[in-house]
Each structure stands twice: as C-alpha cells, then as structure tokens.
Scaffold this motif. Structure first.
Motif, PDB file in Angstrom:
ATOM      1  N   VAL A  53       3.765   2.682  -7.866  1.00 46.02           N
ATOM      2  CA  VAL A  53       4.214   3.653  -6.853  1.00 46.02           C
ATOM      3  C   VAL A  53       4.910   4.807  -7.583  1.00 46.02           C
ATOM      4  N   ILE A  54       4.384   6.001  -7.423  1.00 48.09           N
ATOM      5  CA  ILE A  54       4.955   7.182  -8.082  1.00 48.09           C
ATOM      6  C   ILE A  54       6.232   7.569  -7.341  1.00 48.09           C
ATOM      7  N   THR A  55       7.343   7.685  -8.100  1.00 38.91           N
ATOM      8  CA  THR A  55       8.617   8.013  -7.453  1.00 38.91           C
ATOM      9  C   THR A  55       9.171   9.365  -7.911  1.00 38.91           C
ATOM     10  N   SER A  78      -7.020  21.492   0.804  1.00 47.28           N
ATOM     11  CA  SER A  78      -6.971  22.192   2.100  1.00 47.28           C
ATOM     12  C   SER A  78      -5.979  21.531   3.054  1.00 47.28           C
ATOM     13  N   SER A  79      -5.562  20.319   2.739  1.00 42.96           N
ATOM     14  CA  SER A  79      -4.561  19.595   3.542  1.00 42.96           C
ATOM     15  C   SER A  79      -3.139  19.948   3.124  1.00 42.96           C
ATOM     16  N   LEU A  80      -2.950  20.988   2.323  1.00 41.11           N
ATOM     17  CA  LEU A  80      -1.657  21.193   1.661  1.00 41.11           C
ATOM     18  C   LEU A  80      -0.466  21.368   2.601  1.00 41.11           C
ATOM     19  N   VAL A 125       0.855  -1.198   0.000  1.00 38.59           N
ATOM     20  CA  VAL A 125       0.000   0.000   0.000  1.00 38.59           C
ATOM     21  C   VAL A 125       0.887   1.243   0.000  1.00 38.59           C
ATOM     22  N   PRO A 126       0.901   1.990  -1.133  1.00 41.38           N
ATOM     23  CA  PRO A 126       1.667   3.235  -1.143  1.00 41.38           C
ATOM     24  C   PRO A 126       1.015   4.246  -0.207  1.00 41.38           C
ATOM     25  N   ARG A 127       1.836   5.085   0.424  1.00 43.32           N
ATOM     26  CA  ARG A 127       1.295   6.050   1.381  1.00 43.32           C
ATOM     27  C   ARG A 127       2.119   7.333   1.364  1.00 43.32           C
ATOM     28  N   GLY A 128       1.404   8.468   1.415  1.00 41.28           N
ATOM     29  CA  GLY A 128       2.072   9.758   1.589  1.00 41.28           C
ATOM     30  C   GLY A 128       1.882  10.162   3.035  1.00 41.28           C
ATOM     31  N   ALA A 129       1.036  11.206   3.248  1.00 41.32           N
ATOM     32  CA  ALA A 129       0.796  11.678   4.615  1.00 41.32           C
ATOM     33  C   ALA A 129      -0.424  11.014   5.251  1.00 41.32           C
ATOM     34  N   GLY A 130      -1.145  10.197   4.496  1.00 46.93           N
ATOM     35  CA  GLY A 130      -2.317   9.501   5.055  1.00 46.93           C
ATOM     36  C   GLY A 130      -3.490  10.437   5.341  1.00 46.93           C
ATOM     37  N   THR A 131      -3.627  11.515   4.561  1.00 46.27           N
ATOM     38  CA  THR A 131      -4.720  12.460   4.813  1.00 46.27           C
ATOM     39  C   THR A 131      -5.950  12.201   3.948  1.00 46.27           C
ATOM     40  N   ASN A 132      -5.888  11.168   3.095  1.00 44.09           N
ATOM     41  CA  ASN A 132      -7.001  11.020   2.143  1.00 44.09           C
ATOM     42  C   ASN A 132      -8.319  10.725   2.855  1.00 44.09           C
ATOM     43  N   SER A 154      -0.153  17.229   3.214  1.00 44.44           N
ATOM     44  CA  SER A 154      -0.275  16.186   2.185  1.00 44.44           C
ATOM     45  C   SER A 154       0.866  16.297   1.180  1.00 44.44           C
ATOM     46  N   THR A 155       1.133  15.165   0.507  1.00 40.91           N
ATOM     47  CA  THR A 155       2.325  15.078  -0.346  1.00 40.91           C
ATOM     48  C   THR A 155       1.952  15.135  -1.828  1.00 40.91           C
ATOM     49  N   ILE A 156       2.932  15.466  -2.641  1.00 43.27           N
ATOM     50  CA  ILE A 156       2.688  15.493  -4.093  1.00 43.27           C
ATOM     51  C   ILE A 156       2.334  14.087  -4.585  1.00 43.27           C
TER      52      ILE A 156
HETATM   53  C1  LIG Z   1      -8.435  18.510   6.499  1.00 42.37           C
HETATM   54  C2  LIG Z   1      -8.362  17.883   5.127  1.00 42.37           C
HETATM   55  C3  LIG Z   1      -8.646  18.679   4.019  1.00 42.37           C
HETATM   56  C4  LIG Z   1      -8.593  18.122   2.739  1.00 42.37           C
HETATM   57  N1  LIG Z   1      -8.850  18.920   1.660  1.00 42.37           N
HETATM   58  C5  LIG Z   1      -8.785  18.418   0.419  1.00 42.37           C
HETATM   59  C6  LIG Z   1      -9.068  19.255  -0.720  1.00 42.37           C
HETATM   60  O1  LIG Z   1      -9.384  20.445  -0.603  1.00 42.37           O
HETATM   61  N2  LIG Z   1      -8.985  18.686  -1.944  1.00 42.37           N
HETATM   62  C7  LIG Z   1      -8.644  17.373  -2.121  1.00 42.37           C
HETATM   63  O2  LIG Z   1      -8.559  16.926  -3.263  1.00 42.37           O
HETATM   64  N3  LIG Z   1      -8.388  16.567  -1.066  1.00 42.37           N
HETATM   65  C8  LIG Z   1      -8.444  17.047   0.185  1.00 42.37           C
HETATM   66  N4  LIG Z   1      -8.185  16.235   1.270  1.00 42.37           N
HETATM   67  C9  LIG Z   1      -7.844  14.822   1.044  1.00 42.37           C
HETATM   68  C10 LIG Z   1      -6.322  14.518   0.972  1.00 42.37           C
HETATM   69  O3  LIG Z   1      -5.564  15.486   1.643  1.00 42.37           O
HETATM   70  C11 LIG Z   1      -5.866  14.366  -0.473  1.00 42.37           C
HETATM   71  O4  LIG Z   1      -6.473  13.224  -1.053  1.00 42.37           O
HETATM   72  C12 LIG Z   1      -4.335  14.235  -0.639  1.00 42.37           C
HETATM   73  O5  LIG Z   1      -4.033  14.221  -2.010  1.00 42.37           O
HETATM   74  C13 LIG Z   1      -3.756  12.990   0.021  1.00 42.37           C
HETATM   75  O6  LIG Z   1      -2.351  13.125   0.057  1.00 42.37           O
HETATM   76  P1  LIG Z   1      -1.496  12.258   1.095  1.00 42.37           P
HETATM   77  O7  LIG Z   1      -0.073  12.598   0.903  1.00 42.37           O
HETATM   78  O8  LIG Z   1      -2.035  12.419   2.444  1.00 42.37           O
HETATM   79  O9  LIG Z   1      -1.773  10.786   0.530  1.00 42.37           O
HETATM   80  P2  LIG Z   1      -2.309   9.493   1.297  1.00 42.37           P
HETATM   81  O10 LIG Z   1      -3.561   9.812   1.994  1.00 42.37           O
HETATM   82  O11 LIG Z   1      -1.221   8.869   2.053  1.00 42.37           O
HETATM   83  O12 LIG Z   1      -2.642   8.560   0.052  1.00 42.37           O
HETATM   84  C14 LIG Z   1      -3.695   8.857  -0.811  1.00 42.37           C
HETATM   85  C15 LIG Z   1      -3.772   7.801  -1.911  1.00 42.37           C
HETATM   86  O13 LIG Z   1      -2.661   7.929  -2.759  1.00 42.37           O
HETATM   87  C16 LIG Z   1      -1.896   6.728  -2.777  1.00 42.37           C
HETATM   88  N5  LIG Z   1      -0.495   7.158  -2.794  1.00 42.37           N
HETATM   89  C17 LIG Z   1       0.132   7.953  -1.885  1.00 42.37           C
HETATM   90  N6  LIG Z   1       1.400   8.146  -2.270  1.00 42.37           N
HETATM   91  C18 LIG Z   1       1.574   7.465  -3.436  1.00 42.37           C
HETATM   92  C19 LIG Z   1       2.664   7.266  -4.317  1.00 42.37           C
HETATM   93  N7  LIG Z   1       3.862   7.810  -4.096  1.00 42.37           N
HETATM   94  N8  LIG Z   1       2.476   6.496  -5.412  1.00 42.37           N
HETATM   95  C20 LIG Z   1       1.268   5.933  -5.659  1.00 42.37           C
HETATM   96  N9  LIG Z   1       0.200   6.082  -4.861  1.00 42.37           N
HETATM   97  C21 LIG Z   1       0.361   6.843  -3.773  1.00 42.37           C
HETATM   98  C22 LIG Z   1      -2.318   5.953  -1.551  1.00 42.37           C
HETATM   99  O14 LIG Z   1      -2.198   4.560  -1.739  1.00 42.37           O
HETATM  100  C23 LIG Z   1      -3.766   6.368  -1.398  1.00 42.37           C
HETATM  101  O15 LIG Z   1      -4.590   5.592  -2.227  1.00 42.37           O
HETATM  102  C24 LIG Z   1      -8.256  16.748   2.566  1.00 42.37           C
HETATM  103  C25 LIG Z   1      -7.977  15.967   3.690  1.00 42.37           C
HETATM  104  C26 LIG Z   1      -8.037  16.516   4.951  1.00 42.37           C
HETATM  105  C27 LIG Z   1      -7.726  15.645   6.140  1.00 42.37           C
END
Ligand SMILES: Cc1cc2nc3c(=O)[nH]c(=O)nc-3n(C[C@H](O)[C@H](O)[C@H](O)COP(=O)(O)OP(=O)(O)OC[C@H]3O[C@@H](n4cnc5c(N)ncnc54)[C@H](O)[C@@H]3O)c2cc1C
Length: 465
Positions: free
Chosen positions: A204-206, A133-135, A67-74, A138-140
C-alpha cells in the motif's frame, strides 16, 4: 465475514467513524469503473502510514484479503474486492506535504486528487504533467499503482516518469522507503519502479515523492477535422515522422464526437468522421513554429478543417469535451467496456483498420478514442452484460483485439493496468516464464497472497491459432 474481535481492533486503529461495516455503506466500495462488482466485508479509511501499517498487521495475522483503493476510477477491475475482505481506502489520507521549487519535487500522501496537486504546483510556476482524463477525482496513489498516463504522455511520459521515491506498507505491516528525493539514484534495485504499476498487489503506497518541471510559457490547442478516420490515423504517423512532439495528440472517431455532442454540446464538428485534438506547448517562439509546421503537415495529410483555439477558454472547453468522452459513450448503453490497445506509433493506422474490421466481424457497437500520439487507443464497446450473447461477442472481440495488438508489436495495456479483465491474457505477452518471474516477486513480498487477490495473475486462456 470479519470476526468481531478484528473489527474492534480495526476500529481502535482508525477511529470508529473511519471503519465501515454496514452493508449499505459498503456498496460504493464494491465497484470501480468496470462492470464487475463484489462487496468487501469492511472498509477502513486510515489517515496516516502508522494506521495503514497497523491495519496491514491485523489483516495479515487474521489472513484477511486487503484491497487498496483510491477513488475507484480504474478501468481494469483493479479495486474490486473479489474475495471480500478489507478495503483500505486512501481518500482522507490526502495532504500535499511539500512542494519544493528549489528541488522541483512534491511530496504527497496517496489520497491527493491529481488535479489538486496540479493546481497547487501551477500556482508556483511548476508543472506535474501526468493527466489521466479522470484527474478531477482520481488519486496519486491510484495513479502510481496503475502508472496512469493521459493525453500529455506523448511529450511528457506517464506517472512512472515522475515517481522518484515511495513509502510503501507491505503485507504484514512493514514500512519500506524506496528511491528518494534526488533525480539521480541507483542505490540497490529500483524498487520504486517495482511498486509503480503494481496495481495494489505488492504493497500500500502511503507517500510519493514526485518530480516536477517548469510550467511551459505558452500552449496552443488545434482541432483538425477529417472526413475519413484512416486519414486522421495517417496524419498522426506523419506528425511523428516529421519529428514534431506536441504535448498531446488525441484522436476521436465519429461515434465519440456524436456522443459527446449529445451529452455535453461542445461545438465539435458533427460532419467529421474523426478529429485530432492537438496541443503544443513551450516558449512563444517554439509554440508558433510547431503550430505552423503542424498546419502544413495536416493540410498535406488531407485535413478537412483546422480550428485553432483563440484563447485559453476555448482550449479548456475543447479539453473538457475530450475528458467527458468516456462518460458520454458509456451512458448510452447499460454496459461499457474500455480497452487499452497500445502499439508502436507507426502501427496506429493498421490498428485503426483492424479495430474496424473486428467490430464488424463480431457485430459490436464500438467507439474509438485515445492517445494516438502514444500509439494508445481506447476502443470502447457499448453493450449489455445482461445479454449473454452480446457479452460473448464483446469478449471474443476483445480477445482478438489483444491478439492483433501483440501481433503489431504492442502491449495489452498502455495505462489502465492488467487488473482483473486482462489477467487471463498476460501469458500471451510474456510467456509462462515471464509471468513466473512476476509471480515469484509477488510470492516474496506477499507470501500469504492477501494483497488484492485475483488481480494480474489468473489461469491463462488459450491463444487463438
Ligand atoms: C472517465 C475516466 C477517464 C480515465 N482516463 C484515464 C486516462 O486518461 N489515463 C489513465 O491512465 N487512466 C484513466 N482512467 C483510469 C483511472 O482513472 C486510473 O487508472 C487512475 O490511476 C485510478 O486512480 P484511482 O484513485 O481511482 O485508483 P483506484 O481505481 O481506486 O485503484 C486503482 C488501482 O490502484 C490500486 N491502489 C489504489 N490506491 C493505492 C495505494 N495507495 N497503494 C497501492 N495500490 C493502490 C488499487 O488496488 C487498484 O488496483 C480513467 C478512468 C475514467 C473513469
């Protein structure tokens, strides 16, 4: 449970300090921003693409889910390791490799935090618009995998509009490059946009090559307060119909305003039934012209009060309030579920009405916040997953929200992804044949089904008749 041999090999690839297998250390990786939790068997934190490729090769040989993971905010259950296995977390794989003012591009590693990239390019007079809004966390990589959007989607589009090329490690460890550094590029199939929004199920995006644009000269933020939510929704349609394209056009209902003011007092009008938070940007003349036109349209649409931010500090304060909306709503009950109903823009007033009717029908406590200019609303239900009856009503409420959204010509998700929560509904939007096409792509790229299993595809639930 991973075998001692596999753990030893993984440790050799990423270094002992970057492999977590102690249950206490795994707990944080069992979560994302949804109520679902499931523990992984181990977590690796690789620092480069070679290490990711080696990890994928080892996992593939051992038949272990990844399971790929960035910051887990999804907000869709995307990074919860449903079947255990290995979490590949990108948080230490986080360098900005290049920013080119000549080419208007940035090349970044997947773990770069979105706000850090934005700050770095803005120092050079450049702009990377996607702004979930999680910017700040949250990760690219996560943004690309979800094609994340945000308030600026109205004028500037979402992550998919900025991804020019990717490096991706496939199941089994092969490394592929898609797209490139050019704005024009039609060589072969558009694999970049196959991986954008693929939610960690295809690779997995690198690395990501991202398009930048010049930073707008000026911004102006306006806050429009309405005594009726319907009126605010109708004002959104009037602004769009008048061919004004603000950078952002956000809506918040009374519940959201009250929760924000309790959580982080920000000076939002507590007597309003709804507010629109609008930002226009561009050259000085453009901004002044758009702000004046907006004022006319909002007054004609029955705005109760219009506040124009005096300076950047006041505008930043209003945006900080908007960004805390989800936390402010979520902290009031044990469980908060956010949805992502998205309809054609002219259907926003109808969607708002239907959401209110459905909340009353299922007796759920709901707040509405969202990117109204994109037709994208986030109804948030505050509930308690320990109470089966309350949860049952929330599930039924959301199923009918999906149905209504599709009837209005919309989509199940505008930016949060299908993940786990919406997988049973995917067929409602695309039919069996549409989902079969997606399944065949998944099978071609991940024949053993090891990448993020249980996401996007699940047994469909029957559609209400
Ligand atoms: C308070 C809050 C506000 C938010 N606001 C918005 C908003 O305005 N707009 C919006 O679109 N979303 C929003 N989100 C949702 C979330 O932040 C986004 O979906 C964000 O893109 C997730 O990034 P992350 O780094 O946390 O990824 P994660 O939550 O860790 O992962 C998200 C998904 O991407 C996959 N993934 C992660 N990294 C990789 C990688 N390197 N390669 C392949 N797959 C990967 C994971 O398997 C998972 O399926 C919000 C969330 C919160 C908690």
């Amino acid at each position: 449970m991973l075998s001692p041999g596999l753990l030893k090999d993984l440790r050799a690839v990423v270094g002992p300090e970057n492999l977590l297998a102690d249950p206490a250390g795994l707990l944080c990786y069992a979560y994302d921003s949804t109520p679902t939790t499931s523990l992984p068997d181990a977590v690796v934190l690789p620092g480069n693409a070679q290490a990711v490729a080696a990890v994928m090769r080892l996992a593939g040989e051992a038949g272990v889910p990844v399971v790929p993971r960035g910051a887990g905010t999804n907000l869709s259950g995307g990074s919860v390791p449903l079947q255990g296995g290995l979490v590949v977390c990108s948080t230490r794989f986080n360098r900005i490799r290049e920013i080119s003012a000549e080419n208007l591009t940035a090349v970044v590693e997947p773990g770069v935090v979105t706000a850090n990239l934005q700050a770095a390019v803005e120092k050079l007079g450049l702009f990377y618009p996607p702004d979930p809004s999680s910017l700040s966390v949250s990760t690219i990589g996560g943004n690309v995998a979800e094609s994340a959007g945000g308030p600026r989607g109205f004028k500037y589009g979402t992550t998919k509009d900025y991804a020019l090329g990717l490096e991706v490690v496939l199941a089994g460890g092969a490394v592929v490059r898609t797209g490139g550094r050019t704005v024009k590029n039609v060589s072969g199939y558009d694999l970049t946009h196959l991986f954008v929004g693929s939610e960690g199920t295809l690779g997995v995006i690198t690395e990501a090559v991202l398009r930048l644009i010049p930073l707008p000269e000026k911004k102006q933020t306006l806050l429009a307060a309405f005594t009726q939510l319907d009126r605010a929704a109708e004002a959104v349609s009037a602004i769009v119909a008048a061919r004004i394209i603000p950078a952002t056009l956000e809506i918040m209902d009374k519940v959201t305003i009250e929760r924000i003011e309790e959580f982080r007092p920000s000076g939002l009008p507590l007597d309003a039934d709804a507010i629109l938070l609008i930002e226009v940007d561009g050259s000085e003349a453009e901004v002044d012209h758009q702000a004046a036109r907006l004022e006319q349209i909002l007054k004609a649409g029955g705005v109760e009060r219009l506040r124009v931010a005096r300076d950047r500090a006041e505008s930043d304060e209003l945006w900080a309030a908007r960004r805390t909306a989800y936390a402010a709503i979520a902290h009031t009950r044990p469980t908060a579920i956010t949805e992502d109903a998205t309809v054609p823009r002219d259907k926003i007033p109808a969607l708002v009405r239907r959401l209110q009717e459905l909340a009353a029908k299922y007796d759920v406590e709901m707040a509405i916040v969202g990117h109204a200019g994109d037709g994208n609303l986030h109804p948030v239900v505050m509930t308690d997953q320990r109470d089966p009856q309350e949860m049952d009503r929330a599930v039924k409420f959301f199923a009918e929200v999906f149905q209504v959204t599709l009837e209005l010509g919309g989509t199940l998700t505008g930016e949060h992804g299908i993940g786990l929560l919406k997988a049973p509904y995917l067929e409602w939007q695309f039919g069996r044949e549409g989902v079969e096409v997606m399944r065949s792509i998944k099978a071609a790229l991940d024949p053993k089904g090891l990448l993020n299993p249980g996401k996007v595809f699940q047994r469909p639930v029957a559609r209400p008749v």
